[in-house]
Design an enzyme around this catalytic site. Structure first.
Site, PDB file in Angstrom:
ATOM      1  N   SER A   1       0.837  -1.194   0.000  1.00 17.55           N
ATOM      2  CA  SER A   1       0.000   0.000   0.000  1.00 17.55           C
ATOM      3  C   SER A   1       0.875   1.248   0.000  1.00 17.55           C
ATOM      4  O   SER A   1       1.987   1.239   0.551  1.00 17.55           O
ATOM      5  CB  SER A   1      -0.901   0.010   1.237  1.00 17.55           C
ATOM      6  OG  SER A   1      -1.560   1.251   1.383  1.00 17.55           O
TER       7      SER A   1
ATOM      8  N   TYR B   1      -2.763  -1.548   9.833  1.00 15.21           N
ATOM      9  CA  TYR B   1      -2.825  -2.020   8.441  1.00 15.21           C
ATOM     10  C   TYR B   1      -1.521  -1.692   7.716  1.00 15.21           C
ATOM     11  O   TYR B   1      -0.898  -2.562   7.079  1.00 15.21           O
ATOM     12  CB  TYR B   1      -4.010  -1.370   7.728  1.00 15.21           C
ATOM     13  CG  TYR B   1      -4.079  -1.618   6.242  1.00 15.21           C
ATOM     14  CD1 TYR B   1      -4.671  -2.768   5.739  1.00 15.21           C
ATOM     15  CD2 TYR B   1      -3.548  -0.692   5.336  1.00 15.21           C
ATOM     16  CE1 TYR B   1      -4.733  -3.001   4.365  1.00 15.21           C
ATOM     17  CE2 TYR B   1      -3.611  -0.914   3.970  1.00 15.21           C
ATOM     18  CZ  TYR B   1      -4.196  -2.063   3.491  1.00 15.21           C
ATOM     19  OH  TYR B   1      -4.250  -2.282   2.128  1.00 15.21           O
TER      20      TYR B   1
END
Length: 257
Positions: free
Chosen positions: A149, A162
């Protein structure tokens, strides 16, 4: 044998392939003649639709249900993969794309142990052990792509656990590249920016305010779409990128530059 004829015999395993970036990836691989075995979590109808989309491109896809956060299910999954490979006329596969994931948007002060454990099981433990279990079935000279990400490069409040798991995956990918090199297997990380899918409840896709804000801090002036990611992954898996190894490649249109 031509390059295209050789490509038609290649097979990818893509986790989370029934929707979003995973579905776009298997469709774009199909356009290159690559068949897929892909996982879905629970929506069988969506998985069938994804397989049909692959078939429409002239390739074959087999859907297998799997919770990638349940490592105890991986041995059974490998058995199903062997059966799926046989149905595709193969004994081994060529590409592994660890794409399946879940989102998280809670400040550190409010994040629970259970939430962190769930993220760990899917985003790190699942990737580690599923890859380990599939190693005997991947061809020498194969390719592994792990999804990360943009949040590992820039910080957005509410995304700490996350992003931390994705940061761990980026490190793990380099170790994959080092340890699997003796078999000619490459490993790379693809780190998308904010993409308009149903991920995070469709937050980027369906919330005009979020969509506008993301576009404003993206150099190319818009949010990403699945067609920005799937073709890139398919090309990274191809022979022309055989010398790319151990890298983190961000595909974000220039977010937060």
């Amino acid at each position: 044998m031509t390059a295209s004829q050789d490509t038609t015999r290649r097979i990818a395993i893509v986790t989370g392939g029934s929707r979003g970036l995973g579905r776009n990836t298997i469709v774009n691989l199909a356009r290159r003649g690559v068949g897929s075995i892909f996982t879905y979590h629970s929506n069988e109808a969506e998985a069938r639709a994804a397989a049909d989309a692959v078939a429409a491109e002239g390739a074959k896809a087999v859907a297998i249900q799997l919770d990638t956060g349940d490592a105890a299910a991986f041995d059974g999954f490998v058995g199903q993969v062997r059966q799926a490979l046989a149905s595709l006329g193969a004994e081994r596969f060529d590409y592994l794309v660890n794409n399946a994931g879940t989102s998280h948007h809670t400040p550190i002060a409010e994040t629970t142990e259970a939430q962190v454990d769930a993220l760990y099981n899917v985003h790190f433990k699942g990737v580690f052990f599923l890859t380990q279990k599939l190693l005997p079935l991947i061809n020498d000279g194969g390719r592994i792509i792990n999804l990360s990400s943009g949040l590992t490069r820039f910080a957005m409040p509410g995304s700490a656990p996350y992003a931390a798991m994705k940061g761990a995956i980026e490190v793990l990918t380099r170790y994959f590249a080092k340890e699997f090199a003796a078999r000619g297997i490459t490993a790379n990380t693809v780190a998308p920016g904010a993409i308009a899918t149903d991920f995070s409840g469709g937050m980027v896709r369906d919330n005009p305010e979020v969509n506008k804000r993301v576009a404003e801090f993206t150099a190319l002036g818009r949010v990403g779409v699945p067609d920005d990611i799937g073709p890139m992954i398919a090309s990274l898996l191809a022979e022309e990128n055989r010398w790319v190894n151990g890298q983190r490649i961000e595909v974000s249109g220039g977010m937060m530059l």
